[in-house]
Motif scaffolding. Structure first.
Motif, PDB file in Angstrom:
ATOM      1  N   TYR A   1       0.825  -1.207   0.000  1.00 41.72           N
ATOM      2  CA  TYR A   1       0.000   0.000   0.000  1.00 41.72           C
ATOM      3  C   TYR A   1       0.863   1.263   0.000  1.00 41.72           C
ATOM      4  CZ  TYR A   1      -4.400  -2.476   0.383  1.00 41.72           C
ATOM      5  OH  TYR A   1      -5.490  -3.276   0.104  1.00 41.72           O
TER       6      TYR A   1
ATOM      7  N   TYR B   1      -5.093   1.552  -4.578  1.00 40.13           N
ATOM      8  CA  TYR B   1      -5.598   0.956  -3.346  1.00 40.13           C
ATOM      9  C   TYR B   1      -6.723  -0.031  -3.649  1.00 40.13           C
ATOM     10  CZ  TYR B   1      -3.206   3.582   0.391  1.00 40.13           C
ATOM     11  OH  TYR B   1      -2.292   4.072   1.286  1.00 40.13           O
TER      12      TYR B   1
ATOM     13  N   MET C   1      -6.931  -4.038  -2.779  1.00 39.66           N
ATOM     14  CA  MET C   1      -8.040  -4.614  -2.011  1.00 39.66           C
ATOM     15  C   MET C   1      -8.717  -5.719  -2.806  1.00 39.66           C
ATOM     16  SD  MET C   1      -9.804  -1.429   0.082  1.00 39.66           S
ATOM     17  CE  MET C   1      -9.680  -0.154  -1.176  1.00 39.66           C
TER      18      MET C   1
ATOM     19  N   VAL D   1      -5.801  -3.694   4.029  1.00 43.37           N
ATOM     20  CA  VAL D   1      -5.249  -2.339   4.058  1.00 43.37           C
ATOM     21  C   VAL D   1      -4.425  -2.133   5.320  1.00 43.37           C
ATOM     22  CG1 VAL D   1      -5.772   0.124   4.051  1.00 43.37           C
ATOM     23  CG2 VAL D   1      -7.194  -1.452   2.724  1.00 43.37           C
ATOM     24  N   ARG D   2      -3.211  -1.667   5.124  1.00 46.80           N
ATOM     25  CA  ARG D   2      -2.333  -1.307   6.232  1.00 46.80           C
ATOM     26  C   ARG D   2      -1.649   0.012   5.892  1.00 46.80           C
ATOM     27  NH1 ARG D   2      -4.959  -4.697   7.923  1.00 46.80           N
ATOM     28  NH2 ARG D   2      -4.439  -6.512   9.199  1.00 46.80           N
TER      29      ARG D   2
ATOM     30  N   ASP E   1      -6.575   3.117   6.285  1.00 39.39           N
ATOM     31  CA  ASP E   1      -5.869   4.153   5.519  1.00 39.39           C
ATOM     32  C   ASP E   1      -6.638   4.573   4.265  1.00 39.39           C
ATOM     33  OD1 ASP E   1      -3.488   5.766   5.524  1.00 39.39           O
ATOM     34  OD2 ASP E   1      -2.790   4.633   3.788  1.00 39.39           O
ATOM     35  N   GLU E   2      -7.431   3.652   3.726  1.00 40.71           N
ATOM     36  CA  GLU E   2      -8.177   3.964   2.501  1.00 40.71           C
ATOM     37  C   GLU E   2      -9.212   5.069   2.715  1.00 40.71           C
ATOM     38  OE1 GLU E   2     -10.778   0.997   4.620  1.00 40.71           O
ATOM     39  OE2 GLU E   2      -8.644   1.440   4.430  1.00 40.71           O
TER      40      GLU E   2
END
Length: 329
Positions: A188, A226, A230, A236-237, A241-242
């Motif tokens: 990411y 992103y 996904m 998400v890391r 964060d998205e």
């Protein structure tokens, strides 16, 4: 404790500085003229935000020796890390942390474990420090003594590993953040920085030339990347964060950060300077991300693709910008 820092550029140098503040016995690996500079003048760092200079005197080696180290931090560009994996496997240390951009965490971990003659924990980290190296001195941009996000490729570090890493930096102001999936975190991170890279090269590494429409395209490109990750199943890391890419206050703050990044010298040190002096690493990251993208060839990433296509070819970029290893000092 005895600690080896393999690579003494900006991030490695700042890590060594923080480790020495923690009263560790620190050795750094450096080569050529930079090794001679470190031996003669010490590790000199200008801390840009703090407006002060420091000088440390770690041990300096050209290559790893037979010493047993309590921990090893390998801080190299992505394309250079591959070349030192066998060295890392041979070093007598129970824990190795690979620090930096990395889209091959699982593969690198396995290579080290397969080649190591003794049990070894392999972790991955990312340092928040940015900057340059010129005239025998590092210019480092960081808060406190920096920030290190660290963890296993696909799991959290053990309690023992966390305790060791935390103890190494006691006495410094380096902030450690533990992550339970650094493979995803690094992917990411690449999804965020690659559109920044594309815009940097589009503007000739001068983001002051970027327009409001181009900066909006940048954030739309990050959103595309992103969503691709996904869809590929990567969690998400950092968690959540998205949400910064969706309409709302957090997104407006992110837009301000991008604007600040494009208008200030501090922003340039954090972005365009690295693009200018490490085009090889940027190309390698791009190629690795495109391999991921190839797993979902029909997944739509129109903004990501448009921004990529707007910059010069990688061949033109490589011919224009000087690799960091060729710089003087």
């Amino acid at each position: 404790m005895k600690v080896l820092v393999y690579g003494a550029g900006v991030i490695g140098g700042q890590l060594a500085h923080a480790l020495m503040k923690g009263d560790n016995d620190v050795t750094v690996i450096a080569r050529g003229a930079w090794k001679e500079t470190l031996e003669r003048d010490g590790l000199r760092i200008h801390h840009y935000i703090q407006r002060n200079d420091t000088v440390d005197h770690p041990h300096v080696l050209e290559k790893p020796d037979d010493t047993r180290y309590d921990a090893v931090f390998a801080v190299m560009q992505y394309r250079q890390m591959e070349a030192i994996l066998d060295d890392l496997a041979r070093i007598n240390s129970p824990i190795v942390v690979l620090v930096g951009n990395n889209l091959s965490a699982s593969e690198m971990e396995q290579r080290i474990l397969n080649a190591s003659a003794s049990p070894k924990s392999v972790l991955f980290g990312f340092g928040s420090t940015a900057g340059t190296r010129e005239n025998g001195m590092l210019t480092a941009v960081h808060t406190g003594d920096g920030r290190l996000t660290v963890g296993k490729a696909h799991s959290d570090a053990s309690d023992e590993e966390k305790a060791l890493l935390t103890s190494l930096f006691q006495g410094s102001r380096l902030s450690i953040v533990f992550c339970d999936n650094m493979d995803a975190w690094l992917k990411y991170h690449a999804a965020f920085i690659l559109p920044v890279v594309y815009l940097c090269y589009k503007t000739g590494c001068d983001l002051k030339k970027s327009t409001k429409a181009e900066r909006k395209l940048l954030l739309d490109a990050v959103r595309d990347a992103y969503r691709l990750l996904m869809d590929l199943g990567y969690p998400v890391r950092p968690v959540g964060d998205e949400k910064s890419l969706e309409p709302g206050l957090t997104n407006k703050l992110l837009q301000l950060v991008i604007y600040w990044m494009s208008r200030t010298r501090l922003g340039a040190l954090c972005t365009t300077e690295h693009c200018r002096h490490a085009p090889g690493e940027m190309e390698d990251l791009d190629k690795a991300f495109r391999t991921l993208k190839g797993q979902k060839p029909d997944f739509p990433t129109p903004h990501f693709d448009a921004l990529y296509q707007s910059m010069p070819s990688w061949e033109q970029i490589q011919n224009t910008y000087c690799p960091i290893d060729a710089r003087k000092g």
